[in-house]
Design a protein around this motif. Sequence first.
Motif, PDB file in Angstrom:
ATOM      1  N   UNK A   1       0.812  -1.223   0.000  1.00 55.40           N
ATOM      2  CA  UNK A   1       0.000   0.000   0.000  1.00 55.40           C
ATOM      3  C   UNK A   1       0.848   1.277   0.000  1.00 55.40           C
ATOM      4  N   UNK A   2       1.877   1.340   0.831  1.00 56.04           N
ATOM      5  CA  UNK A   2       2.642   2.577   1.002  1.00 56.04           C
ATOM      6  C   UNK A   2       3.950   2.631   0.230  1.00 56.04           C
ATOM      7  N   UNK A   3       4.556   1.500  -0.018  1.00 59.21           N
ATOM      8  CA  UNK A   3       5.826   1.467  -0.736  1.00 59.21           C
ATOM      9  C   UNK A   3       6.915   2.233  -0.006  1.00 59.21           C
ATOM     10  N   UNK A   4       7.910   2.675  -0.758  1.00 60.11           N
ATOM     11  CA  UNK A   4       9.053   3.386  -0.192  1.00 60.11           C
ATOM     12  C   UNK A   4       9.343   4.614  -1.042  1.00 60.11           C
ATOM     13  N   UNK A   5       9.686   5.688  -0.378  1.00 59.29           N
ATOM     14  CA  UNK A   5      10.147   6.898  -1.051  1.00 59.29           C
ATOM     15  C   UNK A   5      11.533   7.246  -0.553  1.00 59.29           C
ATOM     16  N   UNK A   6      12.394   7.664  -1.458  1.00 58.29           N
ATOM     17  CA  UNK A   6      13.758   8.064  -1.092  1.00 58.29           C
ATOM     18  C   UNK A   6      13.995   9.456  -1.660  1.00 58.29           C
ATOM     19  N   UNK A   7      14.373  10.398  -0.796  1.00 58.10           N
ATOM     20  CA  UNK A   7      14.726  11.742  -1.245  1.00 58.10           C
ATOM     21  C   UNK A   7      16.244  11.881  -1.214  1.00 58.10           C
ATOM     22  N   UNK A   8      16.812  12.287  -2.353  1.00 58.97           N
ATOM     23  CA  UNK A   8      18.246  12.488  -2.465  1.00 58.97           C
ATOM     24  C   UNK A   8      18.486  13.981  -2.715  1.00 58.97           C
ATOM     25  N   UNK A   9      19.202  14.618  -1.777  1.00 56.84           N
ATOM     26  CA  UNK A   9      19.559  16.030  -1.916  1.00 56.84           C
ATOM     27  C   UNK A   9      21.069  16.144  -2.062  1.00 56.84           C
ATOM     28  N   UNK A  10      21.493  16.874  -3.074  1.00 54.99           N
ATOM     29  CA  UNK A  10      22.930  17.063  -3.323  1.00 54.99           C
ATOM     30  C   UNK A  10      23.686  15.737  -3.322  1.00 54.99           C
TER      31      UNK A  10
END
Length: 80
Positions: free
Chosen positions: A58-67
């Motif tokens: 249902x929710x899965x995974x999110x990855x935020x990459x900054x710089x």
Amino acid sequence: MIISCLCVIFFDVGSLQLLNNVNDIIEHIEIDAIVIPVIGVYKERCINIVLSCTWDDENGIGVRVLNEAVDEVGYQDIAF
């Protein structure tokens, strides 16, 4: 770095399936989208990766990459 973060999530959800090494997590995830935010949303360079996974349909995974460094790993909604 991203794979290591995903392994922590995998074990936090109490999965009974054991991984022999860090690379085994790849069998349990799939990239759904790569989201590049509109200029101005973040001050840094940003890419968000949306993944589906076997342990949370249902929710899965999110990855935020900054710089070019992992900033946040959580549910898919962090990417939008």
